[in-house]
Design an enzyme around this catalytic site. Sequence first.
Site, PDB file in Angstrom:
ATOM      1  N   PHE A  20       0.833  -1.527   0.048  1.00  0.00           N
ATOM      2  CA  PHE A  20       0.174  -0.482  -0.342  1.00  0.00           C
ATOM      3  C   PHE A  20       0.846   1.493   0.165  1.00  0.00           C
ATOM      4  O   PHE A  20       0.757   2.706  -0.778  1.00  0.00           O
ATOM      5  CB  PHE A  20      -0.977   0.193   1.019  1.00  0.00           C
ATOM      6  CG  PHE A  20      -1.643   0.915   1.431  1.00  0.00           C
ATOM      7  CD1 PHE A  20      -2.301   1.978   0.733  1.00  0.00           C
ATOM      8  CD2 PHE A  20      -1.387   2.779   2.379  1.00  0.00           C
ATOM      9  CE1 PHE A  20      -3.523   2.606   0.906  1.00  0.00           C
ATOM     10  CE2 PHE A  20      -1.713   3.662   2.660  1.00  0.00           C
ATOM     11  CZ  PHE A  20      -2.825   3.366   2.217  1.00  0.00           C
ATOM     12  N   ASP A  21       1.752   0.935   0.528  1.00  0.00           N
ATOM     13  CA  ASP A  21       2.251   2.408   0.832  1.00  0.00           C
ATOM     14  C   ASP A  21       3.325   2.926  -0.039  1.00  0.00           C
ATOM     15  O   ASP A  21       3.517   3.898  -1.104  1.00  0.00           O
ATOM     16  CB  ASP A  21       3.913   2.022   2.188  1.00  0.00           C
ATOM     17  CG  ASP A  21       3.355   2.108   3.505  1.00  0.00           C
ATOM     18  OD1 ASP A  21       2.957   0.943   3.347  1.00  0.00           O
ATOM     19  OD2 ASP A  21       3.387   2.659   4.301  1.00  0.00           O
TER      20      ASP A  21
END
Length: 405
Positions: A192-193
């Site tokens: 996600f990051d």
Amino acid sequence: MSAAEPLAEEAPLLDVVIPVHNEEAALADTVHRVTRHLERLPWSWQVTVADNASTDATPIIARRLARELAGVRVVTMSEKGRGRALKRVWSESTAEVLVYMDVDLSTDLNALLPLVAPLLSGHSDLAIGSRLTRGSSVVRGPKRELVSRGYNVLLRSTLRARFTDAQCGFKAIRRPAAQALLPLVQDDTWFFDTELLVLAERSGLRIHEVPVDWVDDPDSRVDVLRTALDDLRGIRRLGWSLLTGRLPLATVSTELGRTQSRAAAGRTGTQVALFVCVGIASTIAYAVLYLLFRQVTGGQVANLLALLVTAVGNTAANRWLTFGVRGPQHLVRHQVQGLAVLGAGLAMTSGSLAVLHAWSATPHPVVEVLVLTVANLLVTLMRFLAMRLWIFRPSPALVEELSAG
């Protein structure tokens, strides 16, 4: 199913999110440390504990903390996933700046003020703690150090990322940027990051990096090998989406009022690379078709037939791959415009054949192919500019719509 404590009536400036899964041993101490530190900052705040389907006493401890400490709330979800938790909380939060930090607090909290200050001032859109930039102080084993540095080298070489540390659990984002980017982020776990940062960078958003003091948590339960494999799959998926133009990053840039100069440069480079690949395939196909048609007809007719077949294929391939145009809308118009460009190419290639035959009455077919190949390479630049500025140029109505958004 999920549940959340109600938000404060007046939206705070900061919403500090701590995703947790089975963290009964560390949670209380972490929340107390974070709230004590936030009380020293000059901004309003709240702390959100995002419980990811914990099966131990974590939910009970979280709710107790929310009752005891002003400014602490709990969001409970039935599914695991750090990315899923951040999407949920950030999408619902009304705070101006949304912060994320790991529950182990490996990052020194003194980096929080320089992390959020550029976002509150409007200077930057995202901010990340970096363990790999000058000024950081990191204590961790050689294995984790090698994996971290190797991963960021991979991001730079495959996705052309310019930020230095994708996976440090210490980040912040302005709410408008989050609202624009989160619907585009597919990953719900550790990638996600990275996905969020790459999309932000490609949209022309400004990412501020803060050197941090960071001490590795020896009790970390992250499965390094599994996470690395998931990240590789994420890189492949995201890279393909960027190459094929499936993501409306220009819309994000327009919505947030960014110039997208860096993003546009990156997209142009990608378009050129894909156009060259399609052009090489078309040139090879043209040469093969010309030699086949030349067996049964004259040079000019063989040239015309080979150009017609490859022009239709070239326009279709560039429409889908290079310029990311999907669906049947304007398909016929695009092919007609492509054939118009073919006319210019035909004039140039036919002219080169005429010059060759004026110089030699019976040139060898291989020589004809070489001359025509050179002529087609000269037409390539004209074809790319025509596609970019004319055939696949966004309509004025679409440009106006994006600007209004």
